[in-house]
Motif scaffolding. Structure first.
Motif, PDB file in Angstrom:
ATOM      1  N   ILE A 423       0.825  -1.205   0.000  1.00 55.86           N
ATOM      2  CA  ILE A 423       0.000   0.000   0.000  1.00 55.86           C
ATOM      3  C   ILE A 423       0.865   1.263   0.000  1.00 55.86           C
ATOM      4  N   ARG A 424       2.167   1.109   0.139  1.00 51.00           N
ATOM      5  CA  ARG A 424       3.038   2.280   0.210  1.00 51.00           C
ATOM      6  C   ARG A 424       3.314   2.834  -1.185  1.00 51.00           C
ATOM      7  N   GLN A 425       3.314   4.170  -1.269  1.00 54.02           N
ATOM      8  CA  GLN A 425       3.595   4.817  -2.535  1.00 54.02           C
ATOM      9  C   GLN A 425       5.093   5.030  -2.744  1.00 54.02           C
ATOM     10  N   GLN A 426       5.827   5.170  -1.642  1.00 45.68           N
ATOM     11  CA  GLN A 426       7.263   5.431  -1.727  1.00 45.68           C
ATOM     12  C   GLN A 426       8.007   4.407  -0.873  1.00 45.68           C
ATOM     13  N   GLU A 427       8.058   3.191  -1.347  1.00 41.78           N
ATOM     14  CA  GLU A 427       8.620   2.092  -0.573  1.00 41.78           C
ATOM     15  C   GLU A 427      10.109   2.309  -0.268  1.00 41.78           C
ATOM     16  N   THR A 428      10.866   2.743  -1.265  1.00 44.85           N
ATOM     17  CA  THR A 428      12.304   2.905  -1.053  1.00 44.85           C
ATOM     18  C   THR A 428      12.590   4.049  -0.089  1.00 44.85           C
ATOM     19  N   ALA A 429      11.955   5.186  -0.279  1.00 41.71           N
ATOM     20  CA  ALA A 429      12.185   6.318   0.614  1.00 41.71           C
ATOM     21  C   ALA A 429      11.762   5.975   2.037  1.00 41.71           C
ATOM     22  N   PHE A 430      10.654   5.238   2.186  1.00 36.64           N
ATOM     23  CA  PHE A 430      10.225   4.839   3.532  1.00 36.64           C
ATOM     24  C   PHE A 430      11.234   3.870   4.146  1.00 36.64           C
ATOM     25  N   GLY A 431      11.701   2.912   3.334  1.00 35.62           N
ATOM     26  CA  GLY A 431      12.706   1.973   3.834  1.00 35.62           C
ATOM     27  C   GLY A 431      13.967   2.695   4.272  1.00 35.62           C
ATOM     28  N   ALA A 432      14.375   3.721   3.511  1.00 36.16           N
ATOM     29  CA  ALA A 432      15.553   4.500   3.897  1.00 36.16           C
ATOM     30  C   ALA A 432      15.301   5.245   5.200  1.00 36.16           C
ATOM     31  N   ALA A 433      14.092   5.788   5.370  1.00 33.81           N
ATOM     32  CA  ALA A 433      13.770   6.486   6.621  1.00 33.81           C
ATOM     33  C   ALA A 433      13.838   5.550   7.820  1.00 33.81           C
ATOM     34  N   ARG A 434      13.460   4.286   7.631  1.00 34.73           N
ATOM     35  CA  ARG A 434      13.545   3.316   8.735  1.00 34.73           C
ATOM     36  C   ARG A 434      15.010   3.023   9.066  1.00 34.73           C
TER      37      ARG A 434
END
Length: 744
Positions: A423-434
């Motif tokens: 459901i995430r639109q920005q999977e890579t950017a979110f993964g980087a934020a984690r």
């Protein structure tokens, strides 16, 4: 106090995104700018470094303005992920000397075809990549043929370069370095044959580190100034880990400009398997998770779909949505006669959209559906090749912008098992934020971490053995027989009195410049304390272990120096105690005699209020082959650390596990317990590089003995003073600079 925020940046092929969220993962905002490619003839594309830096600045500034309008909270950590294969060649000052070529740029094909026979024959099996223009070495070979002398320069993958422009340290992250063609996947180190073919040395790559390594802070004057910086890794791999570890039996399918099918594996498959997979353009490289590898199968699906839309005159979201509905209104197999539309170009070594129309009544929906079916055919080919090497997957997760289209989801459900859609639109950017959020979990060494935290008295001991930058630095001089061996060709002729005199000089001329020295209670102590040789400002670590070991059922056990207990360490003036344990964690678990010995000593030292450094040495068993032990060694070091921490250890002294990846695995196993790397008698330059790598991957310091003084001791007091002052002391200062992060 305002909550801390974290940010993840995705340097993507189509656009660059920045996502900001809180430490718990609640998303606050996303900013996006186009990736500033400079298009050229024949499908070429490059990225001028100044344009990249400007776009990153624009992205950060926009996010900073938006945040300021919403909240008083500040971004405390920033992690950068990005595309593989694309990077920047820089000079010794970090200045780019050439543009960054797109991963899909065809330049370099002729040059890789002219590599030496040995390199071409072994390339796939060594690097895990098929030999072709996509690997970074192809672009490097092209630059070299254009007249750029590569020797003396350095390669930075795109996220690594951006980190340096923001103020971070210069490193090479393993998952991105794995995409270059410079890394041997079995060793995790640069491949000498490939380096030679390019005319460079191993220094062409900066120090190798694991994803998530703390690389400093964003420089003053920039948006997010003061935020901690790290490289999150290769974009598809970061996206795959965004919501936690991927199950081994799942495909993670990331659908951007490239479509990537990813499978996680626990260990490299080996030379032969990599060569077989490369025939199908499938990579076997390092994951962003320490110790893990991945199979990466790529297609040019997104590129073909984008070019299809453009060919059909569709350039906005509304037009794409209308086309999606039209495709879903016809069957997946279409309504035209078989062979009415033929499509090629999805293979990862292609990317040229070729449409052949052999029938009438061809609609935009039929064309788009045909492109999807063509990419499905390529996926089946890739899945069959992977299934021949590892057990088949039982589920798949689709992510990325193209997965928002119902027609794309329907197509993939026809060839992949149990498909779910992120459901995430920005999977890579979110993964980087984690990944950025994990930086904030790292606690200063003096805290003792969340696992086995230090008491107040133990913390005082830790402070005593640490530099001003809170990193352990101890001169090890508790050796007895091995110290005699470096003093003369006839160790048996060295008396205990002569050895004591040598140790006293070592304290006097070397250890006085270190935070702490490790000494034995048989020869050196209490003499150097009682006669005032040990300087007031130098902490004392007392070694409790006797020389040698006993063997019981093939396992080694150390012995205590007679009469030396935790109380005796205190009586000798010790600030800290050290005990050596030989360990084979594959044969000794939590219920072993070894574990009980560790637990008992840890309890005794805790009751006495003295910090205990648990030193672990793994070793080769009788009958174990050299190759088997060499392969097991990194895991033995990490598993030994895990066992000691489970027994209550609060500080560890460990062997260098062989690589950045091994150090990161040790750090993960230590679970917050600080560990220092020991020198094990290697030469000084080698130990400096080991310490540099270990510190970059979570180590908390170093304990150096023979690497500092093994060529400085002799039976002559005058010679010792000269050598300790003019040889050993400069080495100690170099080591201190590396430990504290003051040396590049």
């Amino acid at each position: 106090m305002a909550p801390r925020l974290v940010a993840g940046m995705d340097l993507g092929s189509t656009s660059m995104k920045l996502l900001v969220c809180d430490e718990d993962g609640a998303e606050l905002l996303v900013e996006e700018v186009p990736t500033p490619w400079r298009a050229g003839p024949g499908g070429t594309a490059d990225l001028p470094p100044d344009c990249l830096v400007a776009a990153v600045g624009q992205l950060l500034a926009a996010a900073s303005r938006e945040l300021a309008a919403r909240t008083d909270a500040r971004v405390a950590a920033l992690a950068i992920a990005g595309m593989g294969e694309t990077g920047v060649v820089v000079d010794e000052g970090g200045t780019p000397v050439a543009p960054a070529f797109a991963w899909f740029d065809p330049r370099g094909a002729a040059q890789v075809a002219a590599f030496p026979d040995e390199v071409r024959a072994r390339f796939a099996g060594r690097t895990g990549l098929p030999l072709g223009p996509q690997a970074s070495v192809a672009k490097l070979a092209h630059l070299r043929e254009q007249g750029l002398v590569l020797d003396g320069l350095r390669w930075l993958n795109l996220p690594e370069f951006v980190v340096t422009t923001l103020g971070g340290r210069t490193v090479a992250e393993l998952s991105l370095a794995s995409r270059t063609g410079l890394i041997d996947q079995d060793t995790g180190a640069p491949w000498p044959a490939m380096l030679a073919a390019l005319g460079v040395t191993a220094d062409f790559l900066p120090p190798l580190v694991a994803a998530g390594t703390d690389l400093g802070r964003v420089a003053e004057g920039l948006p997010f100034a003061g935020a901690r910086l790290t490289v999150a890794g290769h974009d598809h791999l970061v996206a795959a880990e965004a919501d936690g570890p991927i199950p081994a039996a799942r495909y993670h399918v990331s659908m951007g400009t490239a479509e990537v099918l990813l499978r996680v594996i626990d260990a490299p498959l080996g030379y032969a398997a990599r060569a077989r997979l490369a025939e199908h353009l499938i990579n076997e490289v390092r994951h962003v998770v320490p110790g893990k590898h991945v199979l990466v199968a790529g297609l040019k699906t997104g590129l073909l779909l984008r070019r299809t839309l453009q060919t059909l005159g569709i350039r906005d979201r509304d037009g794409r949505d209308r086309l999606d509905a039209a495709v879903m209104a016809i069957p997946h197999e279409g309504t035209l006669p078989a062979g009415g539309i033929e499509v090629t170009g999805a293979r990862n070594d292609d990317g040229v959209l070729v449409l052949t129309v052999r029938t009438d009544d061809v609609s935009p929906a039929e064309v788009f559906a045909a492109v999807l079916r063509h990419s499905n055919d390529e996926i089946v080919r890739l899945v069959d090749a992977m299934d021949a090497e590892i057990p088949p997957a039982t589920s798949a997760t689709l992510t990325g912008g193209w997965a928002a289209m119902a027609a794309v989801r329907r197509a993939r459900a026809a060839v992949l098992p149990d498909v779910a859609v992120s459901i995430r639109q920005q999977e890579t950017a979110f993964g980087a934020a984690r990944v950025a959020a994990r930086l904030l979990l790292t606690e200063p060494i003096h805290s003792g971490g969340k696992m086995n935290p230090l008491t107040t008295r133990e913390r005082r001991g830790m402070t005593a053995i640490s530099t001003a930058a809170c990193r352990m630095l101890i001169v090890a001089a508790d050796q007895r027989n091995s110290m005699k061996a470096v003093m003369t060709d006839d160790p048996g002729a060295v008396s205990d009195a002569e050895l004591a005199a040598a140790k006293a000089d070592l304290v006097r001329y070397l250890a006085s410049s270190a935070p702490a020295i490790l000494l034995d209670p048989e020869i050196a102590l209490p003499g150097v304390v009682d006669d005032g040789t040990l300087a007031r400002g130098t902490a004392l670590v007392v070694g409790m272990d006797a020389s040698g070991y006993e063997t019981v059922d093939g396992l080694r056990f150390t012995r205590f120096v007679p009469g030396v207990t935790a109380r005796r360490v205190r009586e000798l003036g010790g600030d800290v105690a050290k005990m050596l344990f030989y360990v084979r964690p594959d044969r000794q678990g939590a219920d072993s005699v070894l574990a009980e010995q560790m637990r008992e000593l840890i309890r005794d030292c805790a009751e006495e209020g003295i910090l205990l450094i648990v030193e672990l040495l793994t070793y080769q068993l009788d009958g174990e082959s050299d190759d088997a032990y060499r392969a097991a060694f990194p895991g033995l070091v990490a598993d030994g650390a895990r066992l000691a921490v489970a027994c209550g250890a609060k500080t560890l002294k460990l062997q260098y596990p062989g690589s950045a990846e091994g150090c990161a695995a040790v750090t993960a196993a230590a679970a917050g317990v600080p560990w220092a790397v020991l020198s094990a008698g290697v030469d000084h330059p080698t130990f400096l590089e080991q310490v540099r790598t270990a510190m970059a991957n979570g180590a908390s310091g170093a304990m150096a003995g023979r690497s500092l003084w093994k060529d400085s001791l002799s039976t002559s007091a005058a010679t010792r003073q000269d050598h300790l002052t003019n040889r050993a002391l400069p080495r100690l200062r170099e080591l201190a600079a590396v430990v504290d992060g003051r040396a590049s």
